[in-house]
Write a protein that holds these residues in place. Structure first.
Motif, PDB file in Angstrom:
ATOM      1  N   THR A 192       3.271  11.215   4.318  1.00  0.00           N
ATOM      2  CA  THR A 192       2.021  10.875   3.624  1.00  0.00           C
ATOM      3  C   THR A 192       2.173  10.852   2.106  1.00  0.00           C
ATOM      4  O   THR A 192       1.361  10.226   1.414  1.00  0.00           O
ATOM      5  CB  THR A 192       0.918  11.882   3.978  1.00  0.00           C
ATOM      6  N   LYS A 193       3.207  11.499   1.586  1.00  0.00           N
ATOM      7  CA  LYS A 193       3.321  11.594   0.131  1.00  0.00           C
ATOM      8  C   LYS A 193       4.773  11.870  -0.280  1.00  0.00           C
ATOM      9  O   LYS A 193       5.437  12.720   0.316  1.00  0.00           O
ATOM     10  CB  LYS A 193       2.421  12.715  -0.382  1.00  0.00           C
ATOM     11  N   LEU A 206       4.233   8.313  -4.771  1.00  0.00           N
ATOM     12  CA  LEU A 206       3.981   7.305  -3.752  1.00  0.00           C
ATOM     13  C   LEU A 206       3.164   7.983  -2.659  1.00  0.00           C
ATOM     14  O   LEU A 206       3.621   8.957  -2.060  1.00  0.00           O
ATOM     15  CB  LEU A 206       5.304   6.772  -3.191  1.00  0.00           C
ATOM     16  N   GLU A 207       1.957   7.489  -2.422  1.00  0.00           N
ATOM     17  CA  GLU A 207       1.059   8.210  -1.527  1.00  0.00           C
ATOM     18  C   GLU A 207       0.394   7.261  -0.532  1.00  0.00           C
ATOM     19  O   GLU A 207       0.013   6.140  -0.872  1.00  0.00           O
ATOM     20  CB  GLU A 207      -0.002   8.950  -2.335  1.00  0.00           C
ATOM     21  N   LYS A 208       0.245   7.754   0.685  1.00  0.00           N
ATOM     22  CA  LYS A 208      -0.364   6.958   1.752  1.00  0.00           C
ATOM     23  C   LYS A 208      -1.881   7.141   1.732  1.00  0.00           C
ATOM     24  O   LYS A 208      -2.385   8.250   1.633  1.00  0.00           O
ATOM     25  CB  LYS A 208       0.198   7.400   3.102  1.00  0.00           C
ATOM     26  N   TRP A 213       0.177   2.300   1.456  1.00  0.00           N
ATOM     27  CA  TRP A 213       0.857   3.103   0.445  1.00  0.00           C
ATOM     28  C   TRP A 213       0.506   2.595  -0.953  1.00  0.00           C
ATOM     29  O   TRP A 213       0.464   1.392  -1.199  1.00  0.00           O
ATOM     30  CB  TRP A 213       2.369   3.055   0.657  1.00  0.00           C
ATOM     31  N   GLN A 214       0.291   3.565  -1.868  1.00  0.00           N
ATOM     32  CA  GLN A 214      -0.111   3.217  -3.228  1.00  0.00           C
ATOM     33  C   GLN A 214       0.650   4.044  -4.253  1.00  0.00           C
ATOM     34  O   GLN A 214       1.126   5.142  -3.973  1.00  0.00           O
ATOM     35  CB  GLN A 214      -1.613   3.448  -3.412  1.00  0.00           C
ATOM     36  N   ARG A 219      -1.501  -0.896  -5.122  1.00  0.00           N
ATOM     37  CA  ARG A 219      -0.913  -1.091  -3.802  1.00  0.00           C
ATOM     38  C   ARG A 219       0.596  -1.309  -3.918  1.00  0.00           C
ATOM     39  O   ARG A 219       1.071  -2.099  -4.733  1.00  0.00           O
ATOM     40  CB  ARG A 219      -1.564  -2.284  -3.110  1.00  0.00           C
ATOM     41  N   SER A 222       4.648  -3.258   0.963  1.00  0.00           N
ATOM     42  CA  SER A 222       4.793  -2.620   2.278  1.00  0.00           C
ATOM     43  C   SER A 222       6.212  -2.723   2.829  1.00  0.00           C
ATOM     44  O   SER A 222       6.707  -1.798   3.474  1.00  0.00           O
ATOM     45  CB  SER A 222       3.805  -3.230   3.268  1.00  0.00           C
ATOM     46  N   VAL A 225       8.480  -0.272   0.887  1.00  0.00           N
ATOM     47  CA  VAL A 225       8.155   1.103   1.274  1.00  0.00           C
ATOM     48  C   VAL A 225       8.735   1.402   2.653  1.00  0.00           C
ATOM     49  O   VAL A 225       9.345   2.459   2.871  1.00  0.00           O
ATOM     50  CB  VAL A 225       6.628   1.335   1.276  1.00  0.00           C
TER      51      VAL A 225
END
Length: 310
Positions: A192-193, A206-208, A213-214, A219, A222, A225
């Motif tokens: 998640t992070k 980088l966080e979900k 993911w952003q 954004r 994808s 990532v």
């Protein structure tokens, strides 16, 4: 007529007895005293294995189990043993059944590399009780059947057998080969992070989110990532840096990997005059030379990698 029938029955009986005793004492190979199994141990009871291998200059390597964990030591190095390697060793002890008896005297030991000087001696214990003592020797490959086998003998016997598989690679190793080289291992769907800490102002997170993911509310690409996360599934190292003292070195690079159902994994890069030394909280006691592998470019990436295609 009865005499003829009796004679036939007698012949059949003799033939059946010959077949029975032939299989009992000669085995399928036709060799007397052929063993149906070479090693028979309850691996759940095994808690110590001592390997004396030529690859390790015949310095004995001791593998010791406490609970479900294995450790490896050779008198100088003491570390966690690789779970996958130990699983392979125990599996090989269960399935070690002879295929053929290929020699019955010492004059064939060197040819099959099962002599004291050429073979790998393996002693298997349950506490102080010796369960098995064998010498693992030459690897053999049959081109016609495309099958692999290894020459093996019991330490108290002159007989040499072939056993299915590449056992020489399992046991004839250096101390470091038995050590745990795991570095990062995750389920990507749980992540998640990921926080990247770099020198200067180049750090980022980088966080979900619900929208994917952003990075700083922007954004992330994808595909990039997904490719990055795939590299985190299972990452192992190769070369240890024993004796490294982390307290005396700066650590300008750090990646913290977090998610659901996992303990946070912190990967740290220490700067030294010989290059980076890498450490993972997943394998706390081990430090690795960065030059032995190329994990730096896989782990410590610039944020532009994730937003460059947007």
């Amino acid at each position: 007529m009865n005499k003829k029938n009796n004679r036939i029955l007698l012949i059949v009986l003799v033939a059946l007895l010959a077949l029975y005793f032939g299989k009992k004492y000669l085995g399928n190979s036709g060799d007397r005293n052929f063993k149906s199994e070479l090693v028979a141990v309850d691996t759940a009871a095994v808690n110590k294995i001592v390997v004396n291998a030529k690859s390790n200059q015949n310095v004995p390597i001791t593998l010791t189990r406490t609970g479900s964990e294995w450790e490896v030591s050779d008198g100088t190095i003491e570390d966690n043993a690789s779970p996958s390697i130990m699983s392979g060793i125990l599996s090989s002890l269960v399935s070690m059944k002879p295929e053929r008896l290929i020699a019955k005297s010492k004059d064939k030991w060197d040819t099959n590399q099962v002599s004291d000087s050429l073979g790998t001696d393996v002693k298997v214990y349950s506490d102080d009780k010796l369960l098995a003592d064998l010498v693992v020797g030459k690897f053999n490959y049959n081109q016609a059947t495309r099958s692999m086998s290894t020459s093996v003998r019991l330490a108290n016997s002159e007989d040499v057998y072939t056993v299915k598989g590449y056992l020489s690679s399992t046991f004839n190793r250096k101390t470091n080969d038995f050590r745990d080289k795991s570095f990062v291992k995750v389920k990507t769907e749980d992540l998640t992070k990921i926080a990247f800490t770099y020198p200067g102002d180049s750090s980022y997170v980088l966080e979900k989110s619900a929208n994917g993911w952003q990075i700083d509310g922007q954004r992330a690409d994808s595909v990039n990532v997904r490719n990055y996360l795939a590299g985190l599934r299972m990452m192992n190292m190769r070369e240890f840096d024993d004796g490294f003292e982390p307290a005396s070195h700066e650590h300008p690079y750090q990646v913290m990997i977090d998610g659901d159902n996992i303990n946070t994994i912190t990967v740290t890069g220490y700067a030294t005059e010989n290059g980076l030394v890498l450490h993972s909280s997943m394998n706390e006691d081990a430090y690795f030379k960065q030059a032995s592998f190329k994990p730096f470019d896989k782990l410590f990436v610039h944020k532009q990698k994730f937003i460059g295609n947007n």
